[in-house]
Write a protein that holds these residues in place. Structure first.
Motif, PDB file in Angstrom:
ATOM      1  N   SER A  12       0.832  -1.154  -0.023  1.00 57.80           N
ATOM      2  CA  SER A  12      -0.054  -0.093  -0.001  1.00 57.80           C
ATOM      3  C   SER A  12       0.669   1.358  -0.103  1.00 57.80           C
ATOM      4  CB  SER A  12      -0.944   0.075   1.260  1.00 57.80           C
ATOM      5  OG  SER A  12      -0.169   0.185   2.315  1.00 57.80           O
ATOM      6  N   PHE A  13       2.028   1.199   0.574  1.00 56.34           N
ATOM      7  CA  PHE A  13       2.868   2.363   0.637  1.00 56.34           C
ATOM      8  C   PHE A  13       3.491   2.740  -0.684  1.00 56.34           C
ATOM      9  CE2 PHE A  13       5.983   5.318   2.214  1.00 56.34           C
ATOM     10  CZ  PHE A  13       6.891   5.063   1.701  1.00 56.34           C
ATOM     11  N   TRP A  14       3.875   1.497  -1.449  1.00 52.29           N
ATOM     12  CA  TRP A  14       4.560   1.919  -2.863  1.00 52.29           C
ATOM     13  C   TRP A  14       3.400   2.130  -3.751  1.00 52.29           C
ATOM     14  CZ3 TRP A  14       9.080   3.117  -3.177  1.00 52.29           C
ATOM     15  CH2 TRP A  14      10.112   2.473  -2.346  1.00 52.29           C
ATOM     16  N   ARG A  15       2.109   1.841  -3.595  1.00 53.44           N
ATOM     17  CA  ARG A  15       1.001   2.301  -4.294  1.00 53.44           C
ATOM     18  C   ARG A  15       0.843   3.529  -4.127  1.00 53.44           C
ATOM     19  NH1 ARG A  15      -3.049  -1.695  -2.592  1.00 53.44           N
ATOM     20  NH2 ARG A  15      -1.722  -3.465  -3.508  1.00 53.44           N
ATOM     21  N   GLN A  16       0.680   4.100  -3.063  1.00 56.17           N
ATOM     22  CA  GLN A  16       0.528   5.515  -2.670  1.00 56.17           C
ATOM     23  C   GLN A  16       1.636   6.609  -3.128  1.00 56.17           C
ATOM     24  OE1 GLN A  16      -0.184   5.778   1.338  1.00 56.17           O
ATOM     25  NE2 GLN A  16      -2.150   4.524   1.380  1.00 56.17           N
ATOM     26  N   ASN A  17       2.609   5.994  -3.174  1.00 54.79           N
ATOM     27  CA  ASN A  17       4.130   6.653  -3.195  1.00 54.79           C
ATOM     28  C   ASN A  17       4.951   6.622  -4.664  1.00 54.79           C
ATOM     29  OD1 ASN A  17       3.515   8.104  -0.956  1.00 54.79           O
ATOM     30  ND2 ASN A  17       4.406   6.495   0.386  1.00 54.79           N
ATOM     31  N   ALA A  18       4.432   5.708  -5.278  1.00 64.72           N
ATOM     32  CA  ALA A  18       5.088   5.350  -6.730  1.00 64.72           C
ATOM     33  C   ALA A  18       4.996   6.456  -7.411  1.00 64.72           C
ATOM     34  CB  ALA A  18       4.571   4.293  -7.143  1.00 64.72           C
ATOM     35  N   ARG A  19       6.084   6.856  -8.236  1.00 67.15           N
ATOM     36  CA  ARG A  19       6.156   7.938  -9.199  1.00 67.15           C
ATOM     37  C   ARG A  19       5.559   7.710 -10.406  1.00 67.15           C
ATOM     38  NH1 ARG A  19      11.401  11.430 -10.721  1.00 67.15           N
ATOM     39  NH2 ARG A  19      10.623  12.717  -9.150  1.00 67.15           N
ATOM     40  N   ARG A  20       4.411   8.547 -10.997  1.00 66.95           N
ATOM     41  CA  ARG A  20       3.787   8.055 -11.969  1.00 66.95           C
ATOM     42  C   ARG A  20       4.813   8.465 -13.131  1.00 66.95           C
ATOM     43  NH1 ARG A  20       0.034  12.818 -11.120  1.00 66.95           N
ATOM     44  NH2 ARG A  20       1.513  13.381  -9.637  1.00 66.95           N
ATOM     45  N   VAL A  21       4.440   7.357 -14.172  1.00 66.33           N
ATOM     46  CA  VAL A  21       5.191   7.417 -15.506  1.00 66.33           C
ATOM     47  C   VAL A  21       4.495   8.150 -16.404  1.00 66.33           C
ATOM     48  CG1 VAL A  21       6.287   5.884 -17.213  1.00 66.33           C
ATOM     49  CG2 VAL A  21       6.213   5.253 -14.948  1.00 66.33           C
ATOM     50  N   PRO A  37       5.517  14.999  -8.713  1.00 62.79           N
ATOM     51  CA  PRO A  37       5.950  15.172  -7.136  1.00 62.79           C
ATOM     52  C   PRO A  37       7.371  14.468  -6.844  1.00 62.79           C
ATOM     53  CG  PRO A  37       4.157  13.844  -7.345  1.00 62.79           C
ATOM     54  CD  PRO A  37       4.419  14.254  -8.787  1.00 62.79           C
ATOM     55  N   PRO A  38       7.945  14.754  -6.063  1.00 65.99           N
ATOM     56  CA  PRO A  38       9.228  13.946  -5.566  1.00 65.99           C
ATOM     57  C   PRO A  38       8.776  12.700  -5.209  1.00 65.99           C
ATOM     58  CG  PRO A  38       8.764  15.673  -3.894  1.00 65.99           C
ATOM     59  CD  PRO A  38       7.725  15.901  -5.326  1.00 65.99           C
ATOM     60  N   ILE A  39       9.844  11.763  -5.302  1.00 64.10           N
ATOM     61  CA  ILE A  39       9.400  10.425  -4.908  1.00 64.10           C
ATOM     62  C   ILE A  39       9.290  10.397  -3.456  1.00 64.10           C
ATOM     63  CG2 ILE A  39      10.510   8.134  -4.568  1.00 64.10           C
ATOM     64  CD1 ILE A  39      11.945   8.569  -7.231  1.00 64.10           C
ATOM     65  N   GLY A  40       8.147   9.395  -3.072  1.00 61.87           N
ATOM     66  CA  GLY A  40       7.826   9.411  -1.565  1.00 61.87           C
ATOM     67  C   GLY A  40       6.999  10.588  -1.147  1.00 61.87           C
ATOM     68  N   TRP A  41       6.465  11.424  -2.100  1.00 59.47           N
ATOM     69  CA  TRP A  41       5.551  12.496  -1.422  1.00 59.47           C
ATOM     70  C   TRP A  41       4.121  12.186  -1.922  1.00 59.47           C
ATOM     71  CZ3 TRP A  41       5.227  16.452   1.567  1.00 59.47           C
ATOM     72  CH2 TRP A  41       4.379  17.492   1.241  1.00 59.47           C
ATOM     73  N   SER A  42       3.168  12.000  -1.016  1.00 57.04           N
ATOM     74  CA  SER A  42       1.975  11.559  -1.458  1.00 57.04           C
ATOM     75  C   SER A  42       1.083  12.960  -0.900  1.00 57.04           C
ATOM     76  CB  SER A  42       1.360  10.390  -0.683  1.00 57.04           C
ATOM     77  OG  SER A  42       1.245  10.618   0.680  1.00 57.04           O
ATOM     78  N   GLY A  43       1.591  14.080  -0.955  1.00 56.72           N
ATOM     79  CA  GLY A  43       0.498  14.999  -0.706  1.00 56.72           C
ATOM     80  C   GLY A  43       0.564  15.628   0.705  1.00 56.72           C
TER      81      GLY A  43
END
Length: 107
Positions: A12-21, A37-43
């Motif tokens: 779930s963490f990677w799903r929320q924070n994965a960088r969109r291609v 957004p930078p990697i690891g940033w989910s707003g």
């Protein structure tokens, strides 16, 4: 059970924070990369688990206690062996072991 919970959390963490291609556009590739957004940033700021100071203190205390217990056991076995030879008044080895144990704080 813990491994299952951890793997579910990681997914779930990677799903929320994965960088969109995003496919680079032919007009300007720098504008599309700056909008991501930078990697690891989910707003929102997310604080991951770190090392706790109390856990480090516990490890240190455990090591100290193990050393102390080892010494206490060694002294108590030596005192028991010396006590079999005779009383404290006639046994200098027993007397010296008891004094050493008292000085070092053996209970």
């Amino acid at each position: 059970m813990l491994a299952f919970k951890t793997s579910v959390w990681l997914r779930s963490f990677w799903r929320q924070n994965a960088r969109r291609v995003v496919a680079p556009s032919s007009s300007s590739s720098s504008s599309s990369s700056s909008s991501l957004p930078p990697i690891g940033w989910s707003g929102q700021q997310r604080r991951l688990a770190g090392h706790s100071k109390w856990a480090n203190i516990q490890h240190r205390k455990k090591a100290q206690d193990n050393k102390r217990n080892k010494y206490f056991n060694k002294m108590s076995k030596a005192i028991m062996a010396a006590a079999k030879e005779g009383e404290e008044s006639v046994n200098p080895r027993l007397r010296s072991l008891i004094l050493e144990a008292k000085r070092s704080g053996v209970p």
